[in-house]
Design a protein around this motif. Sequence first.
Motif, PDB file in Angstrom:
ATOM      1  N   HIS A   1       0.855  -1.197   0.000  1.00  0.00           N
ATOM      2  CA  HIS A   1       0.000   0.000   0.000  1.00  0.00           C
ATOM      3  C   HIS A   1       0.881   1.234   0.000  1.00  0.00           C
ATOM      4  CE1 HIS A   1       0.796  -0.505   4.285  1.00  0.00           C
ATOM      5  NE2 HIS A   1       0.257   0.665   4.561  1.00  0.00           N
TER       6      HIS A   1
ATOM      7  N   HIS B   1       1.515   3.899   1.949  1.00  0.00           N
ATOM      8  CA  HIS B   1       2.076   4.653   3.068  1.00  0.00           C
ATOM      9  C   HIS B   1       3.608   4.739   2.975  1.00  0.00           C
ATOM     10  CE1 HIS B   1      -1.714   4.128   5.789  1.00  0.00           C
ATOM     11  NE2 HIS B   1      -1.816   5.148   4.969  1.00  0.00           N
TER      12      HIS B   1
ATOM     13  N   HIS C   1      -7.326  -0.937   5.870  1.00  0.00           N
ATOM     14  CA  HIS C   1      -6.308   0.002   6.377  1.00  0.00           C
ATOM     15  C   HIS C   1      -6.165   1.160   5.385  1.00  0.00           C
ATOM     16  CE1 HIS C   1      -2.599   1.341   8.262  1.00  0.00           C
ATOM     17  NE2 HIS C   1      -1.968   1.238   7.110  1.00  0.00           N
ATOM     18  N   THR C   2      -5.982   0.826   4.109  1.00  0.00           N
ATOM     19  CA  THR C   2      -6.123   1.782   3.004  1.00  0.00           C
ATOM     20  C   THR C   2      -7.022   1.123   1.962  1.00  0.00           C
ATOM     21  OG1 THR C   2      -4.218   0.926   1.777  1.00  0.00           O
ATOM     22  CG2 THR C   2      -3.790   2.731   3.348  1.00  0.00           C
ATOM     23  N   LEU C   3      -7.504   1.920   1.034  1.00  0.00           N
ATOM     24  CA  LEU C   3      -8.371   1.351  -0.002  1.00  0.00           C
ATOM     25  C   LEU C   3      -7.568   0.551  -1.018  1.00  0.00           C
ATOM     26  CD1 LEU C   3     -10.842   4.311  -0.540  1.00  0.00           C
ATOM     27  CD2 LEU C   3     -11.283   2.138   0.629  1.00  0.00           C
ATOM     28  N   ASP C   4      -6.292   0.912  -1.190  1.00  0.00           N
ATOM     29  CA  ASP C   4      -5.490   0.239  -2.224  1.00  0.00           C
ATOM     30  C   ASP C   4      -4.769  -1.012  -1.708  1.00  0.00           C
ATOM     31  OD1 ASP C   4      -3.554   1.392  -0.589  1.00  0.00           O
ATOM     32  OD2 ASP C   4      -2.347   2.195  -2.236  1.00  0.00           O
ATOM     33  N   HIS C   5      -4.944  -1.359  -0.456  1.00  0.00           N
ATOM     34  CA  HIS C   5      -4.099  -2.379   0.167  1.00  0.00           C
ATOM     35  C   HIS C   5      -4.260  -3.746  -0.506  1.00  0.00           C
ATOM     36  CE1 HIS C   5      -1.666  -4.317   3.136  1.00  0.00           C
ATOM     37  NE2 HIS C   5      -1.667  -3.279   3.950  1.00  0.00           N
TER      38      HIS C   5
ATOM     39  N   PHE D   1      -7.763   3.531   8.239  1.00  0.00           N
ATOM     40  CA  PHE D   1      -7.478   4.915   7.827  1.00  0.00           C
ATOM     41  C   PHE D   1      -8.352   5.343   6.660  1.00  0.00           C
ATOM     42  CE2 PHE D   1      -3.198   4.271   9.861  1.00  0.00           C
ATOM     43  CZ  PHE D   1      -3.395   5.223  10.849  1.00  0.00           C
ATOM     44  N   GLU D   2      -8.616   4.433   5.738  1.00  0.00           N
ATOM     45  CA  GLU D   2      -9.376   4.811   4.536  1.00  0.00           C
ATOM     46  C   GLU D   2     -10.631   3.954   4.350  1.00  0.00           C
ATOM     47  OE1 GLU D   2      -6.745   4.650   1.169  1.00  0.00           O
ATOM     48  OE2 GLU D   2      -5.277   5.987   2.093  1.00  0.00           O
ATOM     49  N   GLY D   3     -10.544   2.686   4.671  1.00  0.00           N
ATOM     50  CA  GLY D   3     -11.653   1.778   4.411  1.00  0.00           C
ATOM     51  C   GLY D   3     -12.611   1.689   5.585  1.00  0.00           C
ATOM     52  N   THR D   4     -13.599   0.823   5.436  1.00  0.00           N
ATOM     53  CA  THR D   4     -14.632   0.630   6.454  1.00  0.00           C
ATOM     54  C   THR D   4     -14.389  -0.671   7.215  1.00  0.00           C
ATOM     55  OG1 THR D   4     -16.030  -0.647   4.957  1.00  0.00           O
ATOM     56  CG2 THR D   4     -16.310   1.759   4.936  1.00  0.00           C
TER      57      THR D   4
END
Length: 262
Positions: free
Chosen positions: A53, A55, A111-115, A144-147
């Motif tokens: 991802h 970060h 954690h992130t949308l792209d993970h 941080f970004e996702g649900t």
Amino acid sequence: MLNISCLPALSDNYIWMLDNGSDALVVDPGEAVPVLAEIERRRLQLTAILLTHHHGDHVDGVPALTARDDVDVYGPTGSAATIPGVTCEVGDGAELELLGQRFEVIAVPGHTLDHIAYYGAQAGAGGALFCGDTLFSAGCGRLFEGTAVQMHASLQRLAALPDATAVCCAHEYTSSNLAFAVSVEPDNEVLARHRAACRVLRAADQPTLPTTLGLERQINPFLRCAVPTVVAKALAQGCVGDTELAVFTRLRLMKDGFQMLT
Ligand SMILES: [Zn+2]
């Protein structure tokens, strides 16, 4: 079989390295120096970089590594425009041939949308999972970004892998995660034994990783959202409903507010 090693980086990151004795790849190089030192020490040729991802503590070492060697850099779909150095975008279900082994890409948003995560069934003795900041030993990544819905689904996909899978997480967060896990399951004897073993490792400045999926299923509260005692704990903490998703969501909120007392 590939050798798996972890290189400590930054304050509490691990850069995972796979090698076949001559060629190597690294996962999530947040800095270049530990990677360069290891490949020179062991006279390896760096051939690929895998990124989970965007970060900075997972990607900031890429430019220095690609400036030195001709390296393929794999990153999530869309990352060529957002992460410097990415040459190959890979999405869910992609299959990669690296170091003579096959790796599968698993999308794990949360954690992130792209993970994404990388799974090699033949990497290491029982297969290996490189899951970045999605699954940690006794814990999971922050949202941080996702649900919570996305993260719960992502963790369930990872939990479906075989028990023997080596779980190669990107941070040494085990001690604080275990403190939270014990607060959720004070009577879990496997958890208590593992915490004692990890204390010995950390006192000797040794990594607590990799863990295995089989162990995580026994100690990680985020993979135990259907266990009656875990459900009861979540309900006592205000969980609305007893579905696995509701329990997961409450556990994640509890962890966000958890202060380690040791
Ligand atoms: Zn991250």
